[in-house]
Motif scaffolding. Sequence first.
Motif, PDB file in Angstrom:
ATOM      1  N   TYR A 156       0.816  -1.212   0.000  1.00  0.00           N
ATOM      2  CA  TYR A 156       0.000   0.000   0.000  1.00  0.00           C
ATOM      3  C   TYR A 156       0.854   1.268   0.000  1.00  0.00           C
ATOM      4  O   TYR A 156       0.571   2.226  -0.723  1.00  0.00           O
ATOM      5  CB  TYR A 156      -0.942  -0.020   1.200  1.00  0.00           C
ATOM      6  CG  TYR A 156      -1.828  -1.231   1.216  1.00  0.00           C
ATOM      7  CD1 TYR A 156      -2.905  -1.339   0.348  1.00  0.00           C
ATOM      8  CD2 TYR A 156      -1.562  -2.300   2.079  1.00  0.00           C
ATOM      9  CE1 TYR A 156      -3.711  -2.474   0.350  1.00  0.00           C
ATOM     10  CE2 TYR A 156      -2.367  -3.428   2.086  1.00  0.00           C
ATOM     11  CZ  TYR A 156      -3.435  -3.521   1.217  1.00  0.00           C
ATOM     12  OH  TYR A 156      -4.223  -4.640   1.211  1.00  0.00           O
ATOM     13  N   ARG A 159       2.503   1.729  -3.428  1.00  0.00           N
ATOM     14  CA  ARG A 159       1.559   2.294  -4.397  1.00  0.00           C
ATOM     15  C   ARG A 159       1.311   3.778  -4.133  1.00  0.00           C
ATOM     16  O   ARG A 159       1.234   4.585  -5.074  1.00  0.00           O
ATOM     17  CB  ARG A 159       0.236   1.532  -4.324  1.00  0.00           C
ATOM     18  CG  ARG A 159       0.299   0.115  -4.891  1.00  0.00           C
ATOM     19  CD  ARG A 159      -1.011  -0.612  -4.656  1.00  0.00           C
ATOM     20  NE  ARG A 159      -0.964  -1.961  -5.227  1.00  0.00           N
ATOM     21  CZ  ARG A 159      -1.891  -2.891  -5.017  1.00  0.00           C
ATOM     22  NH1 ARG A 159      -2.937  -2.612  -4.234  1.00  0.00           N
ATOM     23  NH2 ARG A 159      -1.780  -4.077  -5.579  1.00  0.00           N
ATOM     24  N   ALA A 162       4.287   5.809  -5.282  1.00  0.00           N
ATOM     25  CA  ALA A 162       4.294   5.849  -6.750  1.00  0.00           C
ATOM     26  C   ALA A 162       3.288   6.877  -7.267  1.00  0.00           C
ATOM     27  O   ALA A 162       3.571   7.621  -8.225  1.00  0.00           O
ATOM     28  CB  ALA A 162       3.993   4.459  -7.307  1.00  0.00           C
ATOM     29  N   GLN A 163       2.112   6.928  -6.644  1.00  0.00           N
ATOM     30  CA  GLN A 163       1.110   7.903  -7.078  1.00  0.00           C
ATOM     31  C   GLN A 163       1.561   9.335  -6.811  1.00  0.00           C
ATOM     32  O   GLN A 163       1.257  10.256  -7.581  1.00  0.00           O
ATOM     33  CB  GLN A 163      -0.212   7.617  -6.353  1.00  0.00           C
ATOM     34  CG  GLN A 163      -0.881   6.311  -6.749  1.00  0.00           C
ATOM     35  CD  GLN A 163      -1.144   6.239  -8.248  1.00  0.00           C
ATOM     36  OE1 GLN A 163      -1.628   7.206  -8.862  1.00  0.00           O
ATOM     37  NE2 GLN A 163      -0.799   5.102  -8.845  1.00  0.00           N
ATOM     38  N   VAL A 187       6.790  -3.448  -6.276  1.00  0.00           N
ATOM     39  CA  VAL A 187       5.463  -2.849  -6.456  1.00  0.00           C
ATOM     40  C   VAL A 187       5.591  -1.416  -6.944  1.00  0.00           C
ATOM     41  O   VAL A 187       4.845  -0.974  -7.836  1.00  0.00           O
ATOM     42  CB  VAL A 187       4.675  -2.899  -5.133  1.00  0.00           C
ATOM     43  CG1 VAL A 187       3.353  -2.141  -5.251  1.00  0.00           C
ATOM     44  CG2 VAL A 187       4.417  -4.339  -4.734  1.00  0.00           C
ATOM     45  N   PHE A 188       6.532  -0.663  -6.394  1.00  0.00           N
ATOM     46  CA  PHE A 188       6.747   0.715  -6.837  1.00  0.00           C
ATOM     47  C   PHE A 188       7.104   0.754  -8.319  1.00  0.00           C
ATOM     48  O   PHE A 188       6.570   1.576  -9.086  1.00  0.00           O
ATOM     49  CB  PHE A 188       7.857   1.356  -6.000  1.00  0.00           C
ATOM     50  CG  PHE A 188       8.239   2.741  -6.446  1.00  0.00           C
ATOM     51  CD1 PHE A 188       7.482   3.841  -6.067  1.00  0.00           C
ATOM     52  CD2 PHE A 188       9.348   2.951  -7.254  1.00  0.00           C
ATOM     53  CE1 PHE A 188       7.828   5.118  -6.495  1.00  0.00           C
ATOM     54  CE2 PHE A 188       9.705   4.219  -7.676  1.00  0.00           C
ATOM     55  CZ  PHE A 188       8.940   5.315  -7.294  1.00  0.00           C
ATOM     56  N   GLU A 190       6.387  -1.482 -10.591  1.00  0.00           N
ATOM     57  CA  GLU A 190       5.218  -1.853 -11.392  1.00  0.00           C
ATOM     58  C   GLU A 190       4.263  -0.675 -11.557  1.00  0.00           C
ATOM     59  O   GLU A 190       3.695  -0.461 -12.631  1.00  0.00           O
ATOM     60  CB  GLU A 190       4.484  -3.019 -10.719  1.00  0.00           C
ATOM     61  CG  GLU A 190       5.226  -4.342 -10.787  1.00  0.00           C
ATOM     62  CD  GLU A 190       4.499  -5.431 -10.011  1.00  0.00           C
ATOM     63  OE1 GLU A 190       3.387  -5.149  -9.510  1.00  0.00           O
ATOM     64  OE2 GLU A 190       5.047  -6.544  -9.904  1.00  0.00           O
ATOM     65  N   GLU A 191       4.096   0.112 -10.492  1.00  0.00           N
ATOM     66  CA  GLU A 191       3.158   1.228 -10.530  1.00  0.00           C
ATOM     67  C   GLU A 191       3.622   2.353 -11.453  1.00  0.00           C
ATOM     68  O   GLU A 191       2.801   3.034 -12.063  1.00  0.00           O
ATOM     69  CB  GLU A 191       2.955   1.773  -9.110  1.00  0.00           C
ATOM     70  CG  GLU A 191       2.198   0.836  -8.181  1.00  0.00           C
ATOM     71  CD  GLU A 191       0.754   0.668  -8.590  1.00  0.00           C
ATOM     72  OE1 GLU A 191       0.096   1.670  -8.934  1.00  0.00           O
ATOM     73  OE2 GLU A 191       0.281  -0.485  -8.580  1.00  0.00           O
TER      74      GLU A 191
END
Length: 672
Positions: A156, A159, A162-163, A187-188, A190-191
């Motif tokens: 979480y 993500r 990254a946003q 995950v970062f 991928e985002e």
Amino acid sequence: LNVVLVLHLSLHMLLNPAVVQKPWKNSQGLFQDGDVIIGGLFPLHYQPPAIDHDFTQLPHYNPCTGLEYVPLQYIYAMVFALEEINHSTMLLPGIKLGYHIFDSCGRPPWALQSGLFLCLCVCVCVFQISYLSTCPCLSDRLQYPNFFRTIPSDIYQARAVAQVVIRFNWTWVGAVVANNNYGYMAVFQEEIQGAGVCLAFVETLQRENIISDARRAALTIQSSTARVILIFTWYTDVRELFLQLVTDRQFLASEAWSTSGDLVQNSVTSKVANGVLGVATRSSAIPGFESYLRRLHPIHHPDDEFLREFWEVEFGSPISTLKVTYNVYLAVYAAAHALHSLLCPIKDSSSENNISTCSSPKQIKATEISNKTGSLDCERCPLELWSNAKRTACIPRQLDFLAFNETLGITLTTAAVTGVTVTTVVFVVFLHYRHTPVVRANNSELSFLLLVSIKLCFLCSLVFIGRPSVWSCRFQQAAFGISFVLCVSCLKVKTIVVLAAFRSARPGAEALIRWFGPGQQRGSICLLTCIQIIICTIWLSLIPPVPRQDLGFQGSKVTLECAMVSVVGFCLILGYIGLLACTSLILAFFARKLPDNFNEAKLITFSMLIFCAVWVAFVPAYLSSPGKYTVAVEVFAILASSYGLLFCIFAPKCFIILLRPERNTKKYMMAR
């Protein structure tokens, strides 16, 4: 019943195989007795002492130094929550919660040492609740069914960061991450794919080498053109990085350090940390906790080593953020509610406010069987029985042994019967062609005796399969030992005959072969075999193997096995076979280059190499195999060595007899 709640133990600490030898009495910790013990591990210190790695003595880990105020706050949040629960009339009434708290030092060896101390102290490790372990891997319920946490997974925050990067249109970003699972950079990445964001570099920090790693990462940041730096690591690591005077950058912070008050207390780090943008976990106030902290004093807690050290280092340290401290508070209450559901399931309608009544764990026997649903009084099944699926009755445990009707037993039996059949066919072939040069040139009498002994070796493997009994346990090892000694003795005598025949062909040595004629050959085989028979007789008469039930762990299968009261006899049997095999191999090796018309030594040499290799590999495999697989390993070794002898020695001869009869002539043999 004792319960362990491990509040913080990172995954890489659990996997570290360090060996701990430090005595319990010398360990540092905070202790309080109770009906149920809650265990806690916290990274209270950050400077480990030097470790002697010369491997001249068992490892010994001294206490760490360098007190951290924030984890100390976590410890007292746990103690505060436990004291609240102990004074509560609604949660676990009549049950006193105690605690054993240790310092993990934030390092694998010390964390493992403290974890072992917890297990030694409270005996049973039921579940773990973490306030700070954020690795997504710990959400896997199949691998970690007993792990829970009061902090979100790294997925979480990765993500969210990254946003933020995408929202501010930062397209060239550097990253500094901890050398472990924290942060979940995958995950970062991928985002940000497809969003026009690229990583300029990814530097890693390792806690054990933090000063040199921080210096290297600082140089990378200063030399890079990236103006935005993402940092996924613990706040103490960030402090070391910022002390390198990394300036003129926009830092993106993970929850581990985004609100850390520790960084603003130093003039150097506070200057660098100014303007940091990051994510943080949700938090809430803990009523009464700040007043509780301010009332703490070593005079009122003389046994609290952590508090005494804090007062010695600094008095009146300012209280920093409570975001992670609140997670500790939640973790303790989560454990308490779980224990309440376990120990207080019955409502007492006669009492005021319909309060639950709790049963002391010193009174909740091992839960095995009960004929009443939800009963707190259960009965333990005897070792030879286990509970049924509904846990309402004890039933016999399943017997486990190498049976003829299971897949492994069928496979080994088929291999043994096939070996007996092939050996019989070879025997018939040799008997039919007994007057031909190939059979006669290699001592036909010893060849027939060798075939009989190989057949016995195949047959003796069948004795190991099936339910163990007094008769089978005694007969199987004796049959194995005598059959193989007879087999190897035949090979040994065959090799001696080859050497004697070659030596007797020399001038003046004609009488040599007469000294080792058929009578002497039979006598040698009989003598060598009788020695093994004597060993087996003495062993089986004094301390023979006996059938035994290995009960193993409660609830497992009962393994039926032939237990060796003494392994001396078995070692003597194997040792004697090995001695004969080695001498046969040496003799065959010396005779391998003799003329082919007399020579069978090449075949014996190769067969003995296979034989020795099988039985050398057998020893470690036999010692490390559990239950019925120990028997399977021995049967496999018997079959493998028997097939090796059969094919290496007799396959070339059968090939000439059956498929190349033109070579099976005296003229051809003499020409060779």
